[in-house]
Design a protein around this motif. Structure first.
Motif, PDB file in Angstrom:
ATOM      1  N   HIS A   1       3.879  24.370   2.708  1.00  0.00           N
ATOM      2  CA  HIS A   1       2.902  23.237   2.444  1.00  0.00           C
ATOM      3  C   HIS A   1       2.995  21.730   2.955  1.00  0.00           C
ATOM      4  O   HIS A   1       4.145  21.136   3.038  1.00  0.00           O
ATOM      5  N   PRO A   2       1.992  21.569   3.526  1.00  0.00           N
ATOM      6  CA  PRO A   2       1.781  20.250   4.244  1.00  0.00           C
ATOM      7  C   PRO A   2       1.908  19.124   3.271  1.00  0.00           C
ATOM      8  O   PRO A   2       1.657  19.312   2.052  1.00  0.00           O
ATOM      9  N   ARG A   3       2.267  17.918   3.710  1.00  0.00           N
ATOM     10  CA  ARG A   3       2.599  16.917   2.488  1.00  0.00           C
ATOM     11  C   ARG A   3       1.727  15.736   2.764  1.00  0.00           C
ATOM     12  O   ARG A   3       1.516  15.194   4.014  1.00  0.00           O
ATOM     13  N   ALA A   4       1.405  14.846   1.767  1.00  0.00           N
ATOM     14  CA  ALA A   4       0.585  13.693   1.918  1.00  0.00           C
ATOM     15  C   ALA A   4       1.671  12.657   2.502  1.00  0.00           C
ATOM     16  O   ALA A   4       2.717  12.785   2.801  1.00  0.00           O
ATOM     17  N   GLN A   5       1.093  11.702   2.516  1.00  0.00           N
ATOM     18  CA  GLN A   5       1.676  10.240   3.122  1.00  0.00           C
ATOM     19  C   GLN A   5       2.652   9.955   1.883  1.00  0.00           C
ATOM     20  O   GLN A   5       2.400   9.809   0.638  1.00  0.00           O
ATOM     21  N   GLU A   6       3.820   9.307   2.275  1.00  0.00           N
ATOM     22  CA  GLU A   6       4.829   8.500   1.366  1.00  0.00           C
ATOM     23  C   GLU A   6       3.829   7.257   0.721  1.00  0.00           C
ATOM     24  O   GLU A   6       2.845   6.849   1.323  1.00  0.00           O
ATOM     25  N   TRP A   7       4.515   6.597  -0.416  1.00  0.00           N
ATOM     26  CA  TRP A   7       3.969   5.578  -0.683  1.00  0.00           C
ATOM     27  C   TRP A   7       4.220   4.449   0.238  1.00  0.00           C
ATOM     28  O   TRP A   7       5.274   4.166   0.774  1.00  0.00           O
ATOM     29  N   SER A   8       3.355   3.667   0.337  1.00  0.00           N
ATOM     30  CA  SER A   8       3.674   2.400   1.131  1.00  0.00           C
ATOM     31  C   SER A   8       2.583   1.402   0.680  1.00  0.00           C
ATOM     32  O   SER A   8       1.613   1.635   0.292  1.00  0.00           O
ATOM     33  N   PRO A   9       3.051   0.023   0.823  1.00  0.00           N
ATOM     34  CA  PRO A   9       2.095  -1.107   0.538  1.00  0.00           C
ATOM     35  C   PRO A   9       0.623  -1.121   1.234  1.00  0.00           C
ATOM     36  O   PRO A   9       0.613  -0.762   2.573  1.00  0.00           O
ATOM     37  N   LYS A  10      -0.295  -1.170   0.482  1.00  0.00           N
ATOM     38  CA  LYS A  10      -1.583  -1.343   1.033  1.00  0.00           C
ATOM     39  C   LYS A  10      -2.135  -2.570   1.264  1.00  0.00           C
ATOM     40  O   LYS A  10      -3.173  -2.943   2.255  1.00  0.00           O
ATOM     41  N   THR A  11      -1.444  -3.760   0.837  1.00  0.00           N
ATOM     42  CA  THR A  11      -1.704  -5.165   1.091  1.00  0.00           C
ATOM     43  C   THR A  11      -0.825  -5.952   1.280  1.00  0.00           C
ATOM     44  O   THR A  11       0.621  -5.477   0.922  1.00  0.00           O
ATOM     45  N   VAL A  12      -0.726  -7.229   1.782  1.00  0.00           N
ATOM     46  CA  VAL A  12       0.158  -8.086   1.945  1.00  0.00           C
ATOM     47  C   VAL A  12       1.014  -8.373   0.629  1.00  0.00           C
ATOM     48  O   VAL A  12       2.413  -8.460   0.458  1.00  0.00           O
ATOM     49  N   ALA A  13       0.082  -8.366  -0.284  1.00  0.00           N
ATOM     50  CA  ALA A  13       0.724  -8.762  -1.602  1.00  0.00           C
ATOM     51  C   ALA A  13       1.509  -7.754  -2.494  1.00  0.00           C
ATOM     52  O   ALA A  13       2.720  -7.992  -2.946  1.00  0.00           O
ATOM     53  N   GLU A  14       1.143  -6.402  -2.090  1.00  0.00           N
ATOM     54  CA  GLU A  14       1.886  -5.352  -2.386  1.00  0.00           C
ATOM     55  C   GLU A  14       3.540  -5.437  -1.774  1.00  0.00           C
ATOM     56  O   GLU A  14       4.477  -4.935  -2.416  1.00  0.00           O
ATOM     57  N   GLN A  15       3.367  -5.453  -0.572  1.00  0.00           N
ATOM     58  CA  GLN A  15       4.609  -5.694   0.324  1.00  0.00           C
ATOM     59  C   GLN A  15       5.612  -6.602  -0.217  1.00  0.00           C
ATOM     60  O   GLN A  15       6.748  -6.527  -0.241  1.00  0.00           O
ATOM     61  N   GLN A  16       4.975  -7.922  -0.559  1.00  0.00           N
ATOM     62  CA  GLN A  16       5.671  -9.049  -1.048  1.00  0.00           C
ATOM     63  C   GLN A  16       6.219  -8.824  -2.307  1.00  0.00           C
ATOM     64  O   GLN A  16       7.322  -9.171  -2.636  1.00  0.00           O
ATOM     65  N   ASP A  17       5.544  -8.260  -3.238  1.00  0.00           N
ATOM     66  CA  ASP A  17       5.774  -7.866  -4.754  1.00  0.00           C
ATOM     67  C   ASP A  17       7.007  -6.873  -4.508  1.00  0.00           C
ATOM     68  O   ASP A  17       7.932  -6.971  -5.374  1.00  0.00           O
ATOM     69  N   TYR A  18       7.111  -5.847  -3.438  1.00  0.00           N
ATOM     70  CA  TYR A  18       8.224  -4.785  -3.317  1.00  0.00           C
ATOM     71  C   TYR A  18       9.452  -5.939  -3.092  1.00  0.00           C
ATOM     72  O   TYR A  18      10.489  -5.593  -3.843  1.00  0.00           O
ATOM     73  N   PHE A  19       9.470  -6.495  -2.119  1.00  0.00           N
ATOM     74  CA  PHE A  19      10.725  -7.187  -1.572  1.00  0.00           C
ATOM     75  C   PHE A  19      11.048  -8.164  -2.791  1.00  0.00           C
ATOM     76  O   PHE A  19      12.175  -8.319  -2.931  1.00  0.00           O
ATOM     77  N   ARG A  20       9.924  -8.943  -3.196  1.00  0.00           N
ATOM     78  CA  ARG A  20      10.473  -9.722  -4.422  1.00  0.00           C
ATOM     79  C   ARG A  20      11.187  -9.186  -5.509  1.00  0.00           C
ATOM     80  O   ARG A  20      11.945  -9.903  -6.127  1.00  0.00           O
ATOM     81  N   GLY A  21      10.761  -7.948  -5.801  1.00  0.00           N
ATOM     82  CA  GLY A  21      11.523  -7.217  -7.011  1.00  0.00           C
ATOM     83  C   GLY A  21      12.820  -7.031  -6.564  1.00  0.00           C
ATOM     84  O   GLY A  21      13.662  -7.019  -7.363  1.00  0.00           O
ATOM     85  N   ALA A  22      13.119  -6.693  -5.399  1.00  0.00           N
ATOM     86  CA  ALA A  22      14.765  -6.312  -4.908  1.00  0.00           C
ATOM     87  C   ALA A  22      15.499  -7.765  -4.653  1.00  0.00           C
ATOM     88  O   ALA A  22      16.303  -7.751  -5.200  1.00  0.00           O
ATOM     89  N   LEU A  23      14.614  -8.667  -4.378  1.00  0.00           N
ATOM     90  CA  LEU A  23      15.286 -10.050  -4.244  1.00  0.00           C
ATOM     91  C   LEU A  23      15.746 -10.538  -5.396  1.00  0.00           C
ATOM     92  O   LEU A  23      16.976 -11.216  -5.523  1.00  0.00           O
ATOM     93  N   ARG A  24      14.877 -10.636  -6.414  1.00  0.00           N
ATOM     94  CA  ARG A  24      15.030 -11.154  -7.926  1.00  0.00           C
ATOM     95  C   ARG A  24      16.290 -10.483  -8.408  1.00  0.00           C
ATOM     96  O   ARG A  24      17.054 -11.017  -8.958  1.00  0.00           O
ATOM     97  N   ARG A  25      16.328  -9.187  -8.244  1.00  0.00           N
ATOM     98  CA  ARG A  25      17.566  -8.242  -8.875  1.00  0.00           C
ATOM     99  C   ARG A  25      18.786  -8.640  -8.319  1.00  0.00           C
ATOM    100  O   ARG A  25      19.696  -8.777  -8.823  1.00  0.00           O
ATOM    101  N   LEU A  26      18.792  -8.887  -6.989  1.00  0.00           N
ATOM    102  CA  LEU A  26      20.052  -9.090  -6.183  1.00  0.00           C
ATOM    103  C   LEU A  26      20.300 -10.447  -6.278  1.00  0.00           C
ATOM    104  O   LEU A  26      21.645 -10.881  -6.386  1.00  0.00           O
TER     105      LEU A  26
END
Length: 360
Positions: free
Chosen positions: A126-151
């Motif tokens: 079965h072919p697979r679709a794309q993995e999740w990835s941020p669609k905007t700069v804001a989504e990218q920053q939120d992802y890194f921010r989540g890791a940074l806040r916890r660390l």
């Protein structure tokens, strides 16, 4: 697999001697691709990974689990909320090994640089679709921010994982500033610095400023400069921890023009320490017990330059050195002191060396 992990024979399932361990791990990794099965699949991967010793090299499961938290090349459609939910559950666990896995996962989530993986994501026909990835700069920053806040929360805590978390943050300072998250870096560094001096954070920030600041905006330069001033070592003890009992390489001036002479700083610190009778014995003891590459030799030379009477300090140094566990001793402080003292009192040095040979 879930029944096996939770069942009476769970130990046999996760055992390194299980001949089907690799197949089960790959199956769980493939099932983690879909967001519907992500949580359940990671339970299996966690059970397998936590039983691997740190030096396990034969088909390790840990990398497969950790790669699920990369912002790219994760090979999963799980959204950030699902990924951080798994991490938060690990952080709240009573088992320190599971909390360690959480910190490692956060370290991967915070990685801003290039990455590569041997996992190709193929699963059946079965072919697979794309993995999740941020669609905007804001989504990218939120992802890194989540890791940074916890660390940052972990780095400000008192458990053993705090040091690991601080190192993870320090190593990503450059990458986070490059993608425009200097305000998040500033908040994290202020929080960690409030708990005590952080030599690694200061060193990585200086390295970032040294190589990247020419391309920064005026605002970014000003913020980074303010952070550097707040992080830099001021007290004698902080400067000792930075320039003496630390990696002697990769020190850079933040002004882009030169590299820090860390050995020169260590020698100067030795001169100052020698003049503070209530401080130098404890710092000398730390230097004599530091076996990793360091500037302890330069520190010893500085002690000889700063000592009012080298003949009075030498037997005290030898006594302190003798009290350090034999397996941890670093003789660089003594050899550095001898090289510094020979310039002012060569006869005394000869006497010391003769006495050392006689007592050997």
């Amino acid at each position: 697999m879930e029944r096996a992990v939770d069942g009476a024979k769970a130990h046999d399932f996760v055992s390194l001697t299980n001949p089907h361990r690799r197949a089960f791990a790959r199956l769980a990794r493939n099932l983690a691709y879909g967001h519907k099965h992500f949580k359940r699949a990671t339970r299996v991967l966690i059970a397998l990974a936590e039983h691997e010793p740190a030096d396990h090299r034969e088909d390790p499961v840990l990398p497969s689990f950790l790669e699920l938290f990369w912002i790219g090349l994760s090979r999963t459609q799980a959204v950030p909320e699902q990924r951080y939910q798994v991490i938060d559950q690990l952080l709240g666990h009573n088992d320190p090994n599971r909390r360690r896995l959480a910190v490692l996962a956060l370290e991967h989530a915070l990685e801003t640089g290039p990455r590569s993986s041997s996992f190709d994501g193929r699963f059946g026909s079965h072919p697979r679709a794309q993995e999740w990835s941020p669609k905007t700069v804001a989504e990218q920053q939120d992802y890194f921010r989540g890791a940074l806040r916890r660390l940052t929360q972990i780095a400000c805590g008192g458990e053993d994982l705090a040091e690991t978390a601080r190192t993870s943050i320090a190593r990503e300072i450059r990458g986070l500033i490059r993608i425009g998250q200097i305000d998040d870096v500033d908040a994290a560094m202020r929080a960690v610095r409030a708990k005590g001096y952080w030599p690694e954070g200061w060193r990585y920030l200086c390295q970032t400023m040294h190589f990247d600041s020419k391309t920064w905006s005026v605002d970014t330069k000003a913020k980074a400069s303010q952070m550097e001033q707040q992080l830099r070592p001021i007290s004698l003890q902080d400067r000792f921890a930075t320039f003496v009992t630390n990696d002697p390489w990769r020190f850079y001036e933040p002004d882009c023009e030169s590299k820090v002479n860390s050995a020169g700083h260590a020698e100067q610190i030795g001169e100052e320490v020698a003049k503070v009778a209530e401080v130098w014995p404890s710092l000398v003891s730390k230097a004599c017990a530091y076996r990793a590459p360091s500037n302890c030799g330069a520190f010893g030379r500085g002690l000889a330059k700063g000592a009012a009477h080298v003949d009075a300090m030498w037997p005290q140094l030898v006594s302190i050195f003798g009290k350090v566990d034999a397996e941890r001793r670093n003789s660089s402080v003594l050899s550095g002191f001898l090289s510094g003292a020979v310039a002012t009192d060569p006869d005394a040095v000869n006497v010391w060396l003769d006495a050392a040979l006689a007592n050997a």
